[in-house]
Scaffold this motif. Structure first.
Motif, PDB file in Angstrom:
ATOM      1  N   LEU A 204     -32.080  19.034   2.791  1.00 41.33           N
ATOM      2  CA  LEU A 204     -33.494  19.377   2.909  1.00 41.33           C
ATOM      3  C   LEU A 204     -33.886  20.451   1.896  1.00 41.33           C
ATOM      4  CD1 LEU A 204     -33.979  19.451   6.797  1.00 41.33           C
ATOM      5  CD2 LEU A 204     -34.685  17.662   5.190  1.00 41.33           C
ATOM      6  N   LEU A 205     -32.954  21.348   1.593  1.00 45.35           N
ATOM      7  CA  LEU A 205     -33.194  22.410   0.613  1.00 45.35           C
ATOM      8  C   LEU A 205     -32.248  22.220  -0.569  1.00 45.35           C
ATOM      9  CD1 LEU A 205     -33.439  25.476   3.039  1.00 45.35           C
ATOM     10  CD2 LEU A 205     -35.315  24.075   2.139  1.00 45.35           C
ATOM     11  N   GLU A 206     -32.616  22.820  -1.696  1.00 48.52           N
ATOM     12  CA  GLU A 206     -31.802  22.710  -2.890  1.00 48.52           C
ATOM     13  C   GLU A 206     -30.847  23.897  -3.017  1.00 48.52           C
ATOM     14  OE1 GLU A 206     -34.352  22.367  -6.242  1.00 48.52           O
ATOM     15  OE2 GLU A 206     -35.099  20.374  -5.712  1.00 48.52           O
ATOM     16  N   VAL A 207     -29.773  23.673  -3.755  1.00 46.99           N
ATOM     17  CA  VAL A 207     -28.859  24.751  -4.109  1.00 46.99           C
ATOM     18  C   VAL A 207     -29.341  25.360  -5.421  1.00 46.99           C
ATOM     19  CG1 VAL A 207     -26.491  25.331  -4.748  1.00 46.99           C
ATOM     20  CG2 VAL A 207     -26.928  23.657  -2.937  1.00 46.99           C
ATOM     21  N   HIS A 208     -29.325  26.699  -5.507  1.00 47.12           N
ATOM     22  CA  HIS A 208     -29.814  27.398  -6.686  1.00 47.12           C
ATOM     23  C   HIS A 208     -28.691  28.194  -7.352  1.00 47.12           C
ATOM     24  CE1 HIS A 208     -33.373  26.891  -4.039  1.00 47.12           C
ATOM     25  NE2 HIS A 208     -33.997  26.635  -5.178  1.00 47.12           N
ATOM     26  N   ARG A 209     -28.873  28.498  -8.627  1.00 45.96           N
ATOM     27  CA  ARG A 209     -27.968  29.430  -9.282  1.00 45.96           C
ATOM     28  C   ARG A 209     -27.990  30.753  -8.510  1.00 45.96           C
ATOM     29  NH1 ARG A 209     -31.423  28.060 -13.707  1.00 45.96           N
ATOM     30  NH2 ARG A 209     -30.606  26.326 -14.955  1.00 45.96           N
ATOM     31  N   GLY A 210     -26.833  31.336  -8.309  1.00 43.27           N
ATOM     32  CA  GLY A 210     -26.733  32.591  -7.568  1.00 43.27           C
ATOM     33  C   GLY A 210     -26.430  32.424  -6.100  1.00 43.27           C
ATOM     34  N   ASP A 211     -26.598  31.216  -5.547  1.00 42.94           N
ATOM     35  CA  ASP A 211     -26.253  30.975  -4.143  1.00 42.94           C
ATOM     36  C   ASP A 211     -24.748  31.072  -3.944  1.00 42.94           C
ATOM     37  OD1 ASP A 211     -28.859  30.536  -3.368  1.00 42.94           O
ATOM     38  OD2 ASP A 211     -28.707  28.346  -3.347  1.00 42.94           O
ATOM     39  N   ILE A 212     -24.355  31.565  -2.776  1.00 43.78           N
ATOM     40  CA  ILE A 212     -22.950  31.555  -2.376  1.00 43.78           C
ATOM     41  C   ILE A 212     -22.744  30.307  -1.523  1.00 43.78           C
ATOM     42  CG2 ILE A 212     -21.143  32.738  -1.089  1.00 43.78           C
ATOM     43  CD1 ILE A 212     -22.593  35.360  -1.689  1.00 43.78           C
ATOM     44  N   VAL A 213     -21.871  29.419  -1.981  1.00 39.55           N
ATOM     45  CA  VAL A 213     -21.697  28.145  -1.293  1.00 39.55           C
ATOM     46  C   VAL A 213     -20.281  27.988  -0.758  1.00 39.55           C
ATOM     47  CG1 VAL A 213     -23.499  26.942  -2.592  1.00 39.55           C
ATOM     48  CG2 VAL A 213     -21.159  26.949  -3.471  1.00 39.55           C
ATOM     49  N   VAL A 214     -20.194  27.312   0.377  1.00 35.36           N
ATOM     50  CA  VAL A 214     -18.910  26.884   0.925  1.00 35.36           C
ATOM     51  C   VAL A 214     -18.762  25.402   0.609  1.00 35.36           C
ATOM     52  CG1 VAL A 214     -17.603  26.459   3.039  1.00 35.36           C
ATOM     53  CG2 VAL A 214     -18.863  28.601   2.753  1.00 35.36           C
ATOM     54  N   PHE A 215     -17.596  25.026   0.108  1.00 35.26           N
ATOM     55  CA  PHE A 215     -17.394  23.626  -0.270  1.00 35.26           C
ATOM     56  C   PHE A 215     -15.973  23.195   0.052  1.00 35.26           C
ATOM     57  CE2 PHE A 215     -16.620  26.363  -3.893  1.00 35.26           C
ATOM     58  CZ  PHE A 215     -15.438  25.894  -4.452  1.00 35.26           C
ATOM     59  N   GLU A 216     -15.833  21.905   0.281  1.00 31.22           N
ATOM     60  CA  GLU A 216     -14.507  21.338   0.527  1.00 31.22           C
ATOM     61  C   GLU A 216     -13.735  21.288  -0.786  1.00 31.22           C
ATOM     62  OE1 GLU A 216     -14.864  17.566   2.393  1.00 31.22           O
ATOM     63  OE2 GLU A 216     -16.098  18.312   4.050  1.00 31.22           O
ATOM     64  N   ASP A 217     -12.444  21.517  -0.692  1.00 31.12           N
ATOM     65  CA  ASP A 217     -11.570  21.484  -1.855  1.00 31.12           C
ATOM     66  C   ASP A 217     -11.757  20.166  -2.616  1.00 31.12           C
ATOM     67  OD1 ASP A 217      -9.533  21.576  -3.702  1.00 31.12           O
ATOM     68  OD2 ASP A 217      -7.932  21.924  -2.253  1.00 31.12           O
ATOM     69  N   PRO A 218     -12.170  20.239  -3.897  1.00 30.91           N
ATOM     70  CA  PRO A 218     -12.338  19.001  -4.672  1.00 30.91           C
ATOM     71  C   PRO A 218     -11.015  18.294  -4.935  1.00 30.91           C
ATOM     72  CG  PRO A 218     -13.481  20.850  -5.711  1.00 30.91           C
ATOM     73  CD  PRO A 218     -12.576  21.422  -4.661  1.00 30.91           C
ATOM     74  N   GLY A 219      -9.919  19.004  -4.721  1.00 34.72           N
ATOM     75  CA  GLY A 219      -8.596  18.433  -4.940  1.00 34.72           C
ATOM     76  C   GLY A 219      -7.745  19.321  -5.815  1.00 34.72           C
ATOM     77  N   GLY A 220      -6.697  19.905  -5.230  1.00 36.52           N
ATOM     78  CA  GLY A 220      -5.761  20.709  -5.994  1.00 36.52           C
ATOM     79  C   GLY A 220      -6.137  22.169  -6.147  1.00 36.52           C
ATOM     80  N   TRP A 221      -7.256  22.594  -5.564  1.00 40.08           N
ATOM     81  CA  TRP A 221      -7.641  24.009  -5.656  1.00 40.08           C
ATOM     82  C   TRP A 221      -6.892  24.851  -4.634  1.00 40.08           C
ATOM     83  CZ3 TRP A 221     -13.071  25.809  -7.354  1.00 40.08           C
ATOM     84  CH2 TRP A 221     -13.531  25.031  -8.429  1.00 40.08           C
TER      85      TRP A 221
END
Length: 245
Positions: free
Chosen positions: A82-99
């Motif tokens: 519903l909302l966009e992600v902006h530069r400067g936001d702190i995001v939680v994300f699932e490991d893209p693989g190997g991180w």
């Protein structure tokens, strides 16, 4: 007053054989109500966690001083979506693989109970399978370091980064990445101790994170009490950055 019951009558009195069944029915009814209340609470918790907010625990120092080890944050799941992600936001994300390396035994009883608790939202999600970083580049942006003045540049514009931990350089390694469509370029605020996009340039996407992997945007620190506060986006940092061409 005389007792109208005949000798040998099977009609029970107030304390007769039916008293115990009545108590049993009340106990069963109370149990059903308790189960129903717990079930409703779990459903509400799951809905809130799925569509609105989710709690996360910070296990590493990669986002210091903004976030410290042991902090718990609430993440809004309205972005992306519903909302966009902006530069400067702190995001939680699932490991893209190997991180990340996960040493937990997924088949242990303890891990299964933790997984269930996290799934329904009764426990804060541990970042054992998630990471938390700051968005520096959006799809199409070219992010590089370091320019002549030693700063990170986004689309050729050097940026001032007040959130970077005191004493750390903007980056200890040189890089230049054009963010693919549908991806984000992320860095930790503790630049000297963050295995972020810089260190996965050999991975698919050049170390960038698929937006579909983003769980949400961190909005507030809720624990410990002496660190409760909003996690504000430093909008002025990126105010002069042009949109990607």
């Amino acid at each position: 007053m005389t007792d109208s019951r005949q000798p040998g009558s099977d009609v029970p009195g107030p304390d007769g054989p039916q008293a115990q069944p009545s108590r049993s029915r009340r106990s069963l009814s109370a149990l059903k109500e308790t189960v129903l209340v717990v079930a409703i609470a779990l459903v509400i918790s799951l809905l809130v966690k799925t569509f609105l907010v989710q709690a996360f625990y910070i296990p590493s120092s990669s986002m210091e001083d903004t976030l410290e080890v042991g902090d718990r944050v609430l993440v809004s799941r309205l972005a992306p979506g519903l909302l966009e992600v902006h530069r400067g936001d702190i995001v939680v994300f699932e490991d893209p693989g190997g991180w990340l390396r996960d040493d937990a035994d997924p088949d242990s009883l303890k891990q299964r109970l933790i997984t269930v608790g996290e799934f329904v939202g009764l426990l804060p999600a541990n970042t054992g399978s998630h990471l938390i970083k700051r968005v520096i580049g959006l799809p199409g942006d070219t992010v590089a370091c370091c320019g002549q003045d030693g700063r990170v540049t986004v689309n050729g514009v050097p940026i001032d980064e007040p959130y970077v931990i005191e004493g750390a350089a903007p980056s200890d390694v040189p890089f230049e990445v054009t963010v693919p469509e549908g991806h984000l370029f992320v860095l930790g605020d503790n630049r000297s101790n963050s295995a972020d996009s810089r260190y996965h340039q050999g991975a698919p996407g050049g170390g960038t994170v698929p937006i579909e992997n983003v769980v949400g945007v961190a909005q507030v620190t809720i624990w410990p009490l002496d660190r409760v506060g909003l996690l504000r986006n430093p909008g002025t940092t990126f105010a002069d950055v042009p949109e990607a061409s």
